[in-house]
Design a protein around this motif. Sequence first.
Motif: not given
Length: 133
Positions: A61-62, A89-91, A116-117, A122-124
């Motif tokens: 869920r980053r 980095y998408g977190y 979380l919802q 995003s790719p990492l």
Amino acid sequence: MKRVRGNPEDAVVRARELRRQGTPAEDVLWEFLRDRRFRGCKFRRQHPLGPFIVDFCCPSRRLIIELDGDVHEEQKEADAARSRHLEAYGYRVLRFNNLDIANRMDHVLETIATTLQTDNSSPLSQDWERGRG
């Protein structure tokens, strides 16, 4: 969040040490997050991620959750820079202080659930995730 210098294997060893030396606030929150207890999401504790070890991480869920003690009052700029680095980095990074865990656990869990919802797909880079980036 701790910065790790050296190779990825050093980060794994240091993360294990940090898990054994958890703060009371980390131990309390971990009871809610461990074993997919919270919304069925897999969290990792003291997880090596790039050049850092983060308190809690849900890679799928980053989401990163950081618990800040008193020392973080003196390093707010450094914490903000680390958060920006991880967000690049998408977190998503959620920060709570230890008093939130002690006095406002319902708020903490509600904030985590709400975060979380939201989708954050995003790719990492897997190399970065493993501390090689």
